[in-house]
Design an enzyme around this catalytic site. Sequence first.
Site, PDB file in Angstrom:
ATOM      1  N   TYR A  39       0.829  -1.209   0.000  1.00 45.28           N
ATOM      2  CA  TYR A  39       0.000   0.000   0.000  1.00 45.28           C
ATOM      3  C   TYR A  39       0.866   1.262   0.000  1.00 45.28           C
ATOM      4  CZ  TYR A  39      -2.874   3.797   1.815  1.00 45.28           C
ATOM      5  OH  TYR A  39      -3.478   5.014   1.993  1.00 45.28           O
ATOM      6  N   PRO A  92       0.884  14.758   4.345  1.00 46.85           N
ATOM      7  CA  PRO A  92      -0.144  13.985   5.036  1.00 46.85           C
ATOM      8  C   PRO A  92      -0.252  12.591   4.429  1.00 46.85           C
ATOM      9  CG  PRO A  92      -1.163  15.534   3.505  1.00 46.85           C
ATOM     10  CD  PRO A  92       0.315  15.815   3.491  1.00 46.85           C
ATOM     11  N   MET A  93      -0.216  11.581   5.275  1.00 49.98           N
ATOM     12  CA  MET A  93      -0.326  10.197   4.787  1.00 49.98           C
ATOM     13  C   MET A  93      -1.178   9.380   5.742  1.00 49.98           C
ATOM     14  SD  MET A  93       3.524   9.518   3.405  1.00 49.98           S
ATOM     15  CE  MET A  93       4.253  10.457   4.733  1.00 49.98           C
ATOM     16  N   SER A 121      -3.368  13.638   7.833  1.00 47.99           N
ATOM     17  CA  SER A 121      -4.415  13.133   6.939  1.00 47.99           C
ATOM     18  C   SER A 121      -5.793  13.111   7.603  1.00 47.99           C
ATOM     19  CB  SER A 121      -4.041  11.707   6.511  1.00 47.99           C
ATOM     20  OG  SER A 121      -5.135  11.056   5.892  1.00 47.99           O
ATOM     21  N   GLN A 141      -5.286  17.866   6.583  1.00 46.78           N
ATOM     22  CA  GLN A 141      -5.682  17.537   5.205  1.00 46.78           C
ATOM     23  C   GLN A 141      -7.126  17.082   5.188  1.00 46.78           C
ATOM     24  OE1 GLN A 141      -5.930  13.922   4.155  1.00 46.78           O
ATOM     25  NE2 GLN A 141      -6.938  14.721   2.312  1.00 46.78           N
ATOM     26  N   TYR A 143     -10.290  15.436   3.208  1.00 46.13           N
ATOM     27  CA  TYR A 143     -11.083  14.807   2.160  1.00 46.13           C
ATOM     28  C   TYR A 143     -12.523  15.149   2.504  1.00 46.13           C
ATOM     29  CZ  TYR A 143      -7.312  11.759   0.394  1.00 46.13           C
ATOM     30  OH  TYR A 143      -6.168  11.266  -0.161  1.00 46.13           O
ATOM     31  N   THR A 169      -7.596  18.261  -0.345  1.00 46.04           N
ATOM     32  CA  THR A 169      -7.094  17.376  -1.402  1.00 46.04           C
ATOM     33  C   THR A 169      -8.168  17.187  -2.462  1.00 46.04           C
ATOM     34  OG1 THR A 169      -5.605  16.261   0.125  1.00 46.04           O
ATOM     35  CG2 THR A 169      -6.138  15.085  -1.901  1.00 46.04           C
ATOM     36  N   LYS A 235      -4.667  20.925  -2.559  1.00 45.12           N
ATOM     37  CA  LYS A 235      -3.614  19.935  -2.812  1.00 45.12           C
ATOM     38  C   LYS A 235      -3.999  19.030  -3.981  1.00 45.12           C
ATOM     39  CE  LYS A 235      -1.037  16.248  -0.437  1.00 45.12           C
ATOM     40  NZ  LYS A 235      -1.518  14.966  -0.940  1.00 45.12           N
ATOM     41  N   HIS A 259       0.107  13.242  -6.033  1.00 48.80           N
ATOM     42  CA  HIS A 259      -0.199  12.298  -4.951  1.00 48.80           C
ATOM     43  C   HIS A 259       0.871  11.196  -4.923  1.00 48.80           C
ATOM     44  CE1 HIS A 259      -3.912  11.782  -2.340  1.00 48.80           C
ATOM     45  NE2 HIS A 259      -3.200  10.752  -1.965  1.00 48.80           N
ATOM     46  N   ARG A 262       0.184   8.455  -7.395  1.00 50.14           N
ATOM     47  CA  ARG A 262      -0.924   7.540  -7.067  1.00 50.14           C
ATOM     48  C   ARG A 262      -2.235   7.943  -7.731  1.00 50.14           C
ATOM     49  NH1 ARG A 262       0.961   4.789  -2.202  1.00 50.14           N
ATOM     50  NH2 ARG A 262      -0.966   4.640  -1.010  1.00 50.14           N
ATOM     51  N   GLY A 292       7.784  12.676  -5.387  1.00 52.25           N
ATOM     52  CA  GLY A 292       9.060  12.223  -5.945  1.00 52.25           C
ATOM     53  C   GLY A 292      10.279  12.952  -5.422  1.00 52.25           C
ATOM     54  N   ARG A 294      13.298  13.431  -3.341  1.00 53.36           N
ATOM     55  CA  ARG A 294      14.121  12.446  -2.628  1.00 53.36           C
ATOM     56  C   ARG A 294      15.481  12.971  -2.206  1.00 53.36           C
ATOM     57  NH1 ARG A 294       9.864  10.894  -2.568  1.00 53.36           N
ATOM     58  NH2 ARG A 294       8.918   8.985  -3.346  1.00 53.36           N
ATOM     59  N   ARG A 314       6.711   9.368   1.038  1.00 56.75           N
ATOM     60  CA  ARG A 314       7.230   8.029   1.348  1.00 56.75           C
ATOM     61  C   ARG A 314       8.568   8.014   2.073  1.00 56.75           C
ATOM     62  NH1 ARG A 314       5.232   7.764  -3.672  1.00 56.75           N
ATOM     63  NH2 ARG A 314       3.469   6.409  -4.185  1.00 56.75           N
TER      64      ARG A 314
HETATM   65  C1  LIG Z   1       0.764   5.607   1.964  1.00 53.99           C
HETATM   66  C2  LIG Z   1       0.344   6.965   1.510  1.00 53.99           C
HETATM   67  C3  LIG Z   1      -0.831   7.512   2.024  1.00 53.99           C
HETATM   68  C4  LIG Z   1      -1.241   8.781   1.623  1.00 53.99           C
HETATM   69  N1  LIG Z   1      -2.369   9.315   2.179  1.00 53.99           N
HETATM   70  C5  LIG Z   1      -2.756  10.562   1.822  1.00 53.99           C
HETATM   71  C6  LIG Z   1      -3.905  11.153   2.420  1.00 53.99           C
HETATM   72  O1  LIG Z   1      -4.566  10.566   3.266  1.00 53.99           O
HETATM   73  N2  LIG Z   1      -4.256  12.399   1.990  1.00 53.99           N
HETATM   74  C7  LIG Z   1      -3.533  13.093   1.050  1.00 53.99           C
HETATM   75  O2  LIG Z   1      -3.886  14.223   0.692  1.00 53.99           O
HETATM   76  N3  LIG Z   1      -2.422  12.556   0.503  1.00 53.99           N
HETATM   77  C8  LIG Z   1      -2.020  11.327   0.861  1.00 53.99           C
HETATM   78  N4  LIG Z   1      -0.886  10.790   0.300  1.00 53.99           N
HETATM   79  C9  LIG Z   1      -0.093  11.593  -0.641  1.00 53.99           C
HETATM   80  C10 LIG Z   1       0.977  12.422   0.075  1.00 53.99           C
HETATM   81  O3  LIG Z   1       0.402  13.464   0.831  1.00 53.99           O
HETATM   82  C11 LIG Z   1       1.964  13.076  -0.921  1.00 53.99           C
HETATM   83  O4  LIG Z   1       1.241  13.821  -1.879  1.00 53.99           O
HETATM   84  C12 LIG Z   1       2.847  12.052  -1.650  1.00 53.99           C
HETATM   85  O5  LIG Z   1       3.162  10.960  -0.822  1.00 53.99           O
HETATM   86  C13 LIG Z   1       4.128  12.735  -2.098  1.00 53.99           C
HETATM   87  O6  LIG Z   1       4.879  11.889  -2.905  1.00 53.99           O
HETATM   88  P1  LIG Z   1       6.125  11.035  -2.390  1.00 53.99           P
HETATM   89  O7  LIG Z   1       5.568   9.909  -1.576  1.00 53.99           O
HETATM   90  O8  LIG Z   1       6.754  10.583  -3.658  1.00 53.99           O
HETATM   91  O9  LIG Z   1       7.023  11.950  -1.585  1.00 53.99           O
HETATM   92  C14 LIG Z   1      -0.465   9.515   0.678  1.00 53.99           C
HETATM   93  C15 LIG Z   1       0.709   8.959   0.173  1.00 53.99           C
HETATM   94  C16 LIG Z   1       1.117   7.703   0.581  1.00 53.99           C
HETATM   95  C17 LIG Z   1       2.403   7.156   0.036  1.00 53.99           C
END
Ligand SMILES: Cc1cc2nc3c(=O)[nH]c(=O)nc-3n(C[C@H](O)[C@H](O)[C@H](O)COP(=O)(O)O)c2cc1C
Length: 360
Positions: A39, A92-93, A121, A141, A143, A169, A235, A259, A262, A292, A294, A314
Amino acid sequence: MSAPLTSAPGVHDVRPDPVVGFDYEEQARGLLPPHVSAYYGAAAGSGGGSAEGTADWSAVRFRPRALQDLRTLDTSTTVLGTPVATPVLVAPMAQQLGAHPEGEAVMARAAAASGSLLGVSTNVAVPFSTVAAAGAPWWFQVYVMRDHGLTELLVRRAVDHGARALLLTVDMVALLPASVNPRQWPEGPAKSRLTNLTAAELAAAGPGAVDMDAGISLATIGWLREISGLPVLVKGVLRGDDAAACVDAGAAGVIVSTHGGRRLGPSVSAARALPEVVEAVGDAGEVYADSGIRSAEHVAAALALGARAVFVGRPALWALAADGETGVRAVLDGMTGELRQVMTQLGAASLDRITRDLVA
Ligand SMILES: Cc1cc2nc3c(=O)[nH]c(=O)nc-3n(C[C@H](O)[C@H](O)[C@H](O)COP(=O)(O)O)c2cc1C
């Protein structure tokens, strides 16, 4: 694991690959259950968008300045008026209890210790009070859920606990196959989400209430400002016309983001979308970027292209899984330390000197 980068590197520290020191992915994957790492690592479509996002930051070429006064280097800035020691913020994740038993609480402590800021998140799994107690400035963040009353309740709760801005978002994340969808995870704490709403509140709202509202519009920005009294950043914006419409509708700015690859496999990358968005927003708002990023060179590229600060996703999440607070701090402090070195090489003593003319 020992901290990969503890001291500010000097000119004789030759590090052929700046990404290596911050990369906990392999270590985390070795520790996490496969469904959790699947995930976290997932990307839309064929999955190439995530790596391409990084490649496009790496493709930026700089025109370094000569003969600048570099005796004092300053990585501090303000983000929507909040002072931070670094332009490297935490994205936010969701589902962070999958990475660490204390999830966002640890992420927040690391952000506080590094002088950074935390995105929290909608699907945060620990109480807002715990996040707030860590002391880092944080943005909530949002939704927008189908049940707007429930959304408002959650937003007001975040405001009461000290959130300083809202991140709305607006990108619809690609449907993930069941194998990487946290809703399919085995029952347990890692599956927790929306824990700042009570079971009674969720039950009263009924089935489908927490699904994302596909009918949000520019008017949502004003609604969120009104119910929260906070600035709203949008966002997931990848076009200049959208960005201009958002600030016209009252947004304090936008976050240029795929995202993390994603949303849509064959999407324009954040690095490619950023200049158009910066031009469209002008002085009317603040522009941020993620997806992205890094390395400190990527951070400098985003800043030079007009971002006020960046978010890392990540890298912080893998670090949380592999080494908890120490790991996340190694990422944030490592990138910031390396940014100082990059600033030296660019001839930019402060972040406001990382300007568009530095990009070839
Ligand atoms: C496991 C995971 C969960 C995420 N959950 C959310 C979330 O709940 N809300 C949101 O706006 N973005 C979410 N994101 C996106 C991140 O906020 C961010 O835009 C993205 O991870 C940045 O890219 P990077 O992982 O390459 O640094 C999520 C990303 C990951 C990897």
